[in-house]
Design a protein around this motif. Sequence first.
Motif, PDB file in Angstrom:
ATOM      1  N   LEU A  74       0.830  -1.337   0.015  1.00 25.02           N
ATOM      2  CA  LEU A  74       0.017  -0.108   0.196  1.00 25.02           C
ATOM      3  C   LEU A  74       0.927   0.861  -0.095  1.00 25.02           C
ATOM      4  CD1 LEU A  74      -2.244   1.730   0.219  1.00 25.02           C
ATOM      5  CD2 LEU A  74      -2.464   1.442   2.862  1.00 25.02           C
ATOM      6  N   CYS A  78       1.565   4.722  -2.353  1.00 22.57           N
ATOM      7  CA  CYS A  78       1.129   6.216  -2.509  1.00 22.57           C
ATOM      8  C   CYS A  78       2.090   6.906  -3.486  1.00 22.57           C
ATOM      9  CB  CYS A  78       1.358   5.871  -1.665  1.00 22.57           C
ATOM     10  SG  CYS A  78      -0.143   5.438  -0.187  1.00 22.57           S
ATOM     11  N   THR A 113      -3.456   4.546  -7.062  1.00 21.88           N
ATOM     12  CA  THR A 113      -3.008   3.460  -5.556  1.00 21.88           C
ATOM     13  C   THR A 113      -4.383   2.857  -4.980  1.00 21.88           C
ATOM     14  OG1 THR A 113      -2.135   5.769  -4.810  1.00 21.88           O
ATOM     15  CG2 THR A 113      -2.528   3.908  -3.378  1.00 21.88           C
ATOM     16  N   PRO A 114      -5.694   2.973  -5.562  1.00 13.47           N
ATOM     17  CA  PRO A 114      -6.335   1.715  -5.262  1.00 13.47           C
ATOM     18  C   PRO A 114      -6.372   0.500  -6.479  1.00 13.47           C
ATOM     19  CG  PRO A 114      -7.653   3.811  -6.023  1.00 13.47           C
ATOM     20  CD  PRO A 114      -6.289   4.163  -6.065  1.00 13.47           C
ATOM     21  N   THR A 117      -3.099  -1.249  -5.507  1.00 12.45           N
ATOM     22  CA  THR A 117      -3.451  -2.115  -4.138  1.00 12.45           C
ATOM     23  C   THR A 117      -4.384  -3.040  -4.125  1.00 12.45           C
ATOM     24  OG1 THR A 117      -2.809   0.175  -2.996  1.00 12.45           O
ATOM     25  CG2 THR A 117      -3.748  -1.925  -1.888  1.00 12.45           C
ATOM     26  N   LYS A 118      -5.105  -3.488  -5.344  1.00 16.72           N
ATOM     27  CA  LYS A 118      -6.339  -4.085  -5.504  1.00 16.72           C
ATOM     28  C   LYS A 118      -5.337  -5.669  -6.324  1.00 16.72           C
ATOM     29  CE  LYS A 118      -9.992  -6.450  -5.377  1.00 16.72           C
ATOM     30  NZ  LYS A 118     -11.202  -6.789  -4.796  1.00 16.72           N
ATOM     31  N   VAL A 127      -9.551  -6.212  -0.601  1.00 18.26           N
ATOM     32  CA  VAL A 127      -9.060  -4.930  -0.791  1.00 18.26           C
ATOM     33  C   VAL A 127     -10.284  -3.924  -0.991  1.00 18.26           C
ATOM     34  CG1 VAL A 127      -7.565  -3.442  -2.342  1.00 18.26           C
ATOM     35  CG2 VAL A 127      -6.996  -5.283  -1.110  1.00 18.26           C
ATOM     36  N   LEU A 132     -11.179   2.782  -1.041  1.00 17.40           N
ATOM     37  CA  LEU A 132      -9.383   3.750  -1.253  1.00 17.40           C
ATOM     38  C   LEU A 132     -10.243   5.066  -2.616  1.00 17.40           C
ATOM     39  CD1 LEU A 132      -7.458  -0.006  -1.412  1.00 17.40           C
ATOM     40  CD2 LEU A 132      -7.555   2.286   0.334  1.00 17.40           C
ATOM     41  N   SER A 135     -11.733   7.973  -0.410  1.00 16.09           N
ATOM     42  CA  SER A 135     -10.459   8.151   0.550  1.00 16.09           C
ATOM     43  C   SER A 135      -9.638   9.382  -0.261  1.00 16.09           C
ATOM     44  CB  SER A 135     -10.220   6.944   0.846  1.00 16.09           C
ATOM     45  OG  SER A 135     -11.524   6.396   2.195  1.00 16.09           O
ATOM     46  N   THR A 136      -9.203   8.623  -1.240  1.00 17.62           N
ATOM     47  CA  THR A 136      -7.837   9.991  -2.029  1.00 17.62           C
ATOM     48  C   THR A 136      -8.600  10.392  -2.696  1.00 17.62           C
ATOM     49  OG1 THR A 136      -6.866   7.450  -2.571  1.00 17.62           O
ATOM     50  CG2 THR A 136      -5.801   9.269  -3.990  1.00 17.62           C
ATOM     51  N   LEU A 242      -5.199   5.544   4.523  1.00 19.17           N
ATOM     52  CA  LEU A 242      -5.903   4.207   3.723  1.00 19.17           C
ATOM     53  C   LEU A 242      -5.857   3.190   4.519  1.00 19.17           C
ATOM     54  CD1 LEU A 242      -4.674   5.424   0.573  1.00 19.17           C
ATOM     55  CD2 LEU A 242      -7.079   6.422   1.190  1.00 19.17           C
ATOM     56  N   HIS A 246      -9.469   1.907   5.910  1.00 21.07           N
ATOM     57  CA  HIS A 246     -10.280   0.635   4.942  1.00 21.07           C
ATOM     58  C   HIS A 246      -9.788  -0.903   5.194  1.00 21.07           C
ATOM     59  CE1 HIS A 246     -12.215   3.567   2.454  1.00 21.07           C
ATOM     60  NE2 HIS A 246     -11.398   4.423   2.892  1.00 21.07           N
TER      61      HIS A 246
END
Length: 289
Positions: A74, A78, A113-114, A117-118, A127, A132, A135-136, A242, A246
């Motif tokens: 994660l 970023c 980022t999401p 990460t996923k 995830v 995510l 929020s981002t 994050l 989450h």
Amino acid sequence: MVTWLETDLFTVGLGFLMLSMGLTLTFEDFRRCLRNPWTVGVGFLAQYLIKPMLGYAIALTLKLSAPLATGLILVSCCPGGQASNVATYISKGNVALSVLMTTCSTIGAIAMTPLLTKLLAGQLVPVDAAGLAISTFQVVLVPTIVGVLAHEYFPKFTERIISITPLIGVILTTLLCASPIGQVAEVLKTQGAQLILPVALLHAVAFALGYWISKWSSFGESTSRTISIECGMQSSALGFLLAQKHFTNPLVAVPSAVSVVCMALGGSALAVFWRNRGLPADDKDDFKE
């Protein structure tokens, strides 16, 4: 002393930092991106291709537990942090390019980022990519856009504000770095040694790869330093936020907390080292104003 800065207040503080960055930007800065697609593009790829894969590889190689591996992935996904702009200035890199790259990676974080990460951590733990992304968007993009619009349409008001935002930004950055460490202090006391190696390795290799990829791309020394610092220093505070919001396992947030310290120490040391070395007399400028 600063563990009171929990999720809601942490969100406000990080949002203000994004707002303060937006206040320094204009539409012309985004047009400069179009005039420097190759330079900015290499930095963007280093941030969102090389570093996430590096985080994934380190997590697998060192056989980190699922929550710690997820946290490392994660934070590696970023965007660049504002501290990279200061480190670039100290290192005699290209500050204008650094600000531009931070802006591009910040905007790109809404999707990258999401998504990354996923893709990379989704096999380890569930995830919430949509959460995510939302929020981002709320913490990063909205304050940045508000800042840009304020600078464009209310320049006199903005000029008065930005005279004090650097001081507030320094105070907030200090709090946003200290709070994560305080909140995971108990874990660090028992598992600190296990966590320092992978996080420190992530930053050290990212600095090195960012520099050498830039050199292989035939960039000058100042540009290579800028991309190296941008690749090695990211918004660990965003990763921590994050992770808290989450992921149910609190251990996911720990790598981001450790990253705050490793990033600051490593980036500062590298910047001072480069400053003392100076720039070659024939260093070329890869950045078009």
